[in-house]
Design an enzyme around this catalytic site. Structure first.
Site: not given
Ligand code: KIV
Length: 300
Positions: A59-60, A98, A128, A130, A198
């Site tokens: 989600d970055s 994510d 994934k 968080e 992280e």
């Molecule tokens: O969204 C993302 O890029 C992440 C990584 C930094 C692990 O969660």
């Protein structure tokens, strides 16, 4: 949207796809696991060509691709578009989607529904989420219970960085470090197949690693983890500014892009582009006929 995305042939035909048992084996052997983020077809092809083990459609993307200054605004529909493009570029790396902020916190049902969409509509092989608080652990357990491999993420969790006091390293007191350890263990107990650490001091990671049985992938968490992940745009320099302390830059693509577009603009303005080599030809007889027709038209 339920059409299944095309999966490309592997860049290296001899390479086998990443599996969950394969990741455990890498951890056992001390063979570092490589993970990178990807958000579109070209970044997926780069990850495939490099032979990485895991690709996270992170989600970055909110910041790297969509220009937001935080990850919170990106939604599931945005993520699905990006994840489908990544899927089309990948063959061997395991693809993890994510779960964006707001798409899993409300209930176990919401979390399972979102994870199912990632798998069915984008072809993700895992998801994934968080956080390691009670709610995140329950969601992880629910998703894993639905048969979808889930990765945890502790330490600096960007979706809740405001609550964490900002974008900064976590676990810098004994109490905070111990809390991260408890969260990682709770996620492991909930059935996650791996955990991202992280922005955690390297010495804290070293203390926590012996407690964790599943593969730990670090980003700004030192060298003791089982693998490392970097954001595609950070490692390739597709961004303004240097980014977080833990980023190592392997290229300066933003500068290359700026220079390339500037050179194009300059060529257009000075009429150096297009040159004869960029133009299509036409049979001289056809051209003469056209000229005749046009001359007749302007005379009438
Ligand atoms: O969204 C993302 O890029 C992440 C990584 C930094 C692990 O969660």
């Amino acid at each position: 949207m339920s059409s299944h995305p095309t999966v490309h042939a592997p860049a290296d035909p001899g390479r086998l796809p990443t599996t969950l048992p394969g990741l455990i084996e890498k951890k056992r052997l001390g063979d570092p696991i490589v993970m990178v983020t990807a958000y579109d077809y070209p970044s997926a092809r780069a990850a495939e060509a490099a032979g990485v083990d895991l690709v996270l459609v992170g989600d970055s993307a909110a910041t790297t691709m969509l220009g937001y200054n935080a990850t919170t605004p990106v939604d599931l529909d945005d993520m699905l578009v990006l994840a489908r493009a990544v899927r089309r570029g990948l063959s061997c790396p395991l693809m993890i989607g994510d779960l964006p902020f707001g798409s899993y916190e409300v209930s176990d049902e919401q979390a399972i529904t979102t994870a199912l969409r990632m798998v069915k509509e984008a072809g993700a092989e895992a998801v994934k989420l968080e956080g390691g608080n009670d709610a995140s652990v329950r969601r992880a357990r629910a998703i894993a219970g639905a048969g979808i491999p889930v990765m945890g993420h502790v330490g600096l969790t960007p979706q809740t960085s405001t609550a964490l006091g900002g974008w900064k390293a976590q676990g810098r007191t004994a109490a905070a470090a111990s809390r991260i350890g408890s969260e990682a263990l709770a996620l492991q107990d909930a059935g996650v197949f791996a955990i991202v650490f992280e922005a955690i001091p390297a010495a804290v990671t070293e203390e926590l690693m012996p407690l964790i049985d599943v593969p730990v992938i670090g980003i700004g968490a030192g060298a003791a983890t089982d693998g490392q992940v970097l954001v595609f745009h950070d490692l390739l320099g597709i961004r303004d500014g240097l980014g977080p302390r833990f980023v190592k830059r392997y290229a300066n693509i933003q500068q290359e892009m700026n220079d390339g577009v500037r050179a194009f603009a300059e060529d257009v303005r000075t009429r150096r582009y297009p040159g004869p080599e960029h133009c299509y030809s036409v049979d001289p007889g056809e051209l003469a006929e056209l000229q005749g027709q046009l001359a007749g038209r302007s005379a009438s």
